[in-house]
Every structure is written in C-alpha cells, then in structure tokens.
Design a protein around this motif. Structure first.
Motif, short mmCIF file in Angstrom:
data_model
loop_
_atom_site.label_atom_id
_atom_site.label_comp_id
_atom_site.label_asym_id
_atom_site.label_seq_id
_atom_site.Cartn_x
_atom_site.Cartn_y
_atom_site.Cartn_z
N UNK A 141 5.06 -8.86 13.66
CA UNK A 141 4.48 -7.57 14.00
C UNK A 141 4.93 -6.46 13.04
N UNK A 142 6.01 -6.71 12.31
CA UNK A 142 6.51 -5.69 11.38
C UNK A 142 5.73 -5.65 10.08
N UNK A 143 4.94 -6.66 9.80
CA UNK A 143 4.21 -6.73 8.53
C UNK A 143 2.93 -5.93 8.63
N UNK A 144 2.70 -5.10 7.65
CA UNK A 144 1.46 -4.34 7.54
C UNK A 144 0.53 -5.09 6.60
N UNK A 145 -0.31 -5.92 7.17
CA UNK A 145 -1.12 -6.84 6.37
C UNK A 145 -2.45 -6.21 6.00
N UNK A 146 -2.88 -6.47 4.76
CA UNK A 146 -4.19 -6.09 4.27
C UNK A 146 -4.77 -7.25 3.48
N UNK A 147 -6.09 -7.38 3.41
CA UNK A 147 -6.69 -8.49 2.65
C UNK A 147 -6.47 -8.30 1.15
N UNK A 148 -6.16 -9.38 0.48
CA UNK A 148 -6.03 -9.34 -0.97
C UNK A 148 -7.38 -9.00 -1.59
N UNK A 149 -7.39 -8.15 -2.59
CA UNK A 149 -8.64 -7.73 -3.21
C UNK A 149 -9.33 -8.86 -3.96
N UNK A 150 -8.59 -9.92 -4.26
CA UNK A 150 -9.14 -11.00 -5.07
C UNK A 150 -9.50 -12.23 -4.25
N UNK A 151 -8.55 -12.73 -3.46
CA UNK A 151 -8.80 -13.96 -2.70
C UNK A 151 -8.96 -13.72 -1.21
N UNK A 152 -8.85 -12.45 -0.75
CA UNK A 152 -9.05 -12.06 0.64
C UNK A 152 -8.02 -12.65 1.59
N UNK A 153 -6.91 -13.14 1.08
CA UNK A 153 -5.84 -13.65 1.92
C UNK A 153 -5.03 -12.47 2.45
N UNK A 154 -4.71 -12.40 3.75
CA UNK A 154 -3.92 -11.27 4.27
C UNK A 154 -2.51 -11.29 3.70
N UNK A 155 -2.08 -10.16 3.14
CA UNK A 155 -0.77 -10.05 2.51
C UNK A 155 -0.16 -8.71 2.90
N UNK A 156 1.10 -8.53 2.58
CA UNK A 156 1.75 -7.25 2.77
C UNK A 156 1.14 -6.22 1.83
N UNK A 157 0.94 -5.02 2.36
CA UNK A 157 0.28 -3.99 1.58
C UNK A 157 1.09 -3.63 0.34
N UNK A 158 0.41 -3.50 -0.78
CA UNK A 158 1.04 -3.03 -2.00
C UNK A 158 1.86 -4.05 -2.75
N UNK A 159 1.59 -5.35 -2.59
CA UNK A 159 2.35 -6.37 -3.30
C UNK A 159 1.39 -7.26 -4.08
N UNK A 160 1.97 -8.13 -4.89
CA UNK A 160 1.18 -9.10 -5.64
C UNK A 160 0.96 -10.33 -4.77
N UNK A 161 -0.27 -10.78 -4.69
CA UNK A 161 -0.60 -11.95 -3.87
C UNK A 161 0.15 -13.16 -4.41
N UNK A 162 0.79 -13.91 -3.53
CA UNK A 162 1.58 -15.06 -3.95
C UNK A 162 0.69 -16.23 -4.37
#
Length: 356
Positions: A256-277
């Motif tokens: 619940x602490x993670x602020x997830x947003x879809x990756x702009x490239x692969x649409x995988x939910x990730x932490x906001x403002x980071x590089x998709x793993x």
C-alpha cells in the motif's frame, strides 16, 4: 487472487549462493549459485528456468547482491540476449545476505497475487520495513557500510562492540554500557520476530542478552551461517540478524505504500518516477501530483513579483515629445498576406508517442 487476464505474473530468482531462511515454507525464490567453468555453464540453469517460465507467460525477476554482482549481471544479460526478451528484470540489492534471503522469499510469496511491475517495485520498499544488521567486535574490514576513522581505530580495542545496520538505514554505532537500544533506528511493527545467523565458532551470548531484549522480540530463530556473510561484513567473527513483523498483515503495508503508475513504454505498473526494471524505460512523476518535500527534494523557487517577469519591450517604452507612447513591436505571424506561421505554444503541441 485476481483473475484479470491483462495482469502479468512473475517468478522470483536469486542469483547468489544465499540459502533460504525457510521462514515462508514452500514460498521460496529459486536459487542459482552461478558456478561453472565459463559463462554458459554458470548461466545454464538460470537460462532454462527463464525460458520455461517465459513460455508459460510469466516474467522473471532476478535478484542479486550489489556487492557480489559481476557473475549475476552477466547471467541476466546473457539470458536477455539469448532469449531475445525484456521480460527478465535483473535487480541489484545492497543489503546483507540474510535480509536478502528473507526479502527474496517474501517477493516469491507475493508474486502470484501482484503484477510483475509492482513486485519489482517492492524491492525498494520491503527493506524499509525490516531491521537487519550485524553485531561485531571489529569494523576495520567493513566496506559495504560507511564507517568513520574513529570507528576504524576503535576496532583494535579488545573490549569494543559495534552494531551495524544495513536496513532501513546504513549506520554503524558503538555499543556503550552494554546498552544497544540508543543505536536502533526503528523497530518493526509488533509482534517482532528475529532470525539470527552466525559462524559456528562465534560466541554470541552478549548479542542474545543485550540486543534481543532491547528490541522486544517475541520470537527468535537461529540459522546456519550464510556462505557470503564474511564478504559483506568483512570479517569471519560476526552475528548477522534480520528483525521483521510477524503480524498477519505485515506484507500488505509495503504494497500500500507504493505509488504505482503505468510505465510509459511497456505499461507495467511501477513506482512513480523510476526506470522500469523490465524495458529500462525512463518514467516521470504523474502530472498534477508534485513530489513531497524532503531532504533530497529541492524546494521550489521563491515567488517573484510582476517586476521580474515583465516582457523586455515594457522596459524599453519611452514617451516621445508629442506625448505618444511607443507600442510593442508587431508580432510576426498571421498577417493575412503570405503563408501563416505555425504556433509555437507548448500547449498546442502533442508529444510523440513512445516507440515500443
């Protein structure tokens, strides 16, 4: 468990000689020691594991210690290139072996219930909810956690004891008056459970009598020595521990602490403002949601008055002798004669769609 067909699932692997703690039973990350004569032999097991799960529609999250990463990085790169996929995420983690072993099994436990990108984002969040470190007599060989010159010199005194933490913060402190409580940065949520690992010939009665009571642990368990423990702590005389919450809902708080947003490239939910793993695409914070102010976030610029934002032609106005005031220069653009110029307003432009 969600049955959404668009949700991607994953499996977790640990690329290092770090045995499981057994705390979560059968929910364990797959271990690969990466031993062999050449790169192909060292990566063969991980390559077969990745190919099998990719064929079943699952992504692979490969964890490995940052301080022992050379062979693991080669294995991940070899697998991504051999299989021609970006569904293998290699993530280096800068924590001690015992804590890394527990976290890998926690991710393996959560993997069937969460999207792959969210599981990868938990690698940064889970260490903040556990307390792990080492109890040592000397820190002269410690290179994974910063130490001071005074601590280095104090390692040569026979009666000195140090308490080093790698999560949730990297810190080394000297235990004074047999009271380690002032050195503890934070305690996990009640009830607290602790796992302890130490070499066979290391006496850790002081640790049991001083540290465990000060932490308020309700449950304690002993484990064999981690094979890579000496490399992380820089000595063979240490007691390694990881304390965490044994509450049934303990793993829901990091999610619940993670602020997830879809990756702009692969649409995988990730932490906001980071590089998709997975796809390695760079992402930005969502519009309209500024980051919280903190020690590592620069403050916004101070507000300015209208005097500082006037157009340059305003400052150049002057009154002529007949009382007329010079007007601003005519704007070049749609004059009715000749071709119309294109608008340069950023609001009228649309950013190009990212390429897959």
């Amino acid at each position: 468990m969600s049955t959404d067909p668009s949700r991607s699932h994953c499996v977790v692997a640990l690329l290092a000689d770090i045995p499981t703690t057994g705390h979560l039973g059968d929910a364990q990350a797959e271990r690969f020691t990466l031993k062999g004569d050449d790169l192909a032999a060292r990566s063969a097991g991980f390559l077969d594991f990745s190919a099998r799960h990719l064929a079943a529609g699952r992504k692979v999250i490969a964890l490995y210690p940052q301080w022992h990463s050379e062979e693991a990085e080669r294995a991940v790169q070899f697998a991504r290139l051999s299989l021609g996929t970006d569904h293998i995420a290699g993530i280096d983690v800068d924590i001690a072996p015992l804590a890394l072993s527990l976290m890998a099994d926690q991710l393996a436990y959560l993997a069937p219930y969460l999207p792959s990108g969210l599981v990868a984002s938990l690698v940064d969040e889970l260490p903040q909810h556990m307390l792990s470190g080492g109890w040592m007599k000397s820190v002269s060989g410690l290179s994974t956690i910063p130490i001071t010159l005074k601590q280095h010199v104090g390692s040569y005194l026979p009666t000195t004891t140090f308490l080093a933490f790698c999560t949730p913060v990297k810190r080394v402190g000297r235990v004074k008056d047999d009271n380690p409580a002032p050195n503890i940065p934070q305690r996990p949520m009640e009830p607290v459970q602790i796992l302890v690992s130490a070499p066979e010939k290391v006496e850790h009665s002081d640790f049991n009598d001083q540290f465990i009571p000060s932490l308020g642990c309700q449950m304690a368990g002993g484990l064999p020595e981690q094979p890579l423990g000496w490399k992380y702590w820089g000595t063979t005389k240490y007691v390694e521990f990881v304390a965490f919450s044994a509450h049934p809902q303990a793993l829901t708080h990091p999610v619940k602490s993670i602020r997830a947003t879809p990756c702009l490239w692969c649409r995988e939910p990730i932490s906001a403002g980071v590089i998709c793993r997975f796809c390695r695409g760079a992402n930005q914070l969502p519009a309209g949601r500024p980051p919280k102010q903190g020690a590592d976030v620069p403050a916004p610029p101070a507000k300015t008055t209208g005097e500082h934002i006037r157009p340059s032609w305003v400052a150049q106005q002057s009154s002529s002798a007949d009382g007329r005031t010079q007007r601003p220069p005519a704007r070049q653009g749609n004059t009715g004669t000749g071709p119309q110029s294109q608008s340069t307003d950023p609001a009228d432009s649309t950013p190009p769609a990212p390429r897959s």
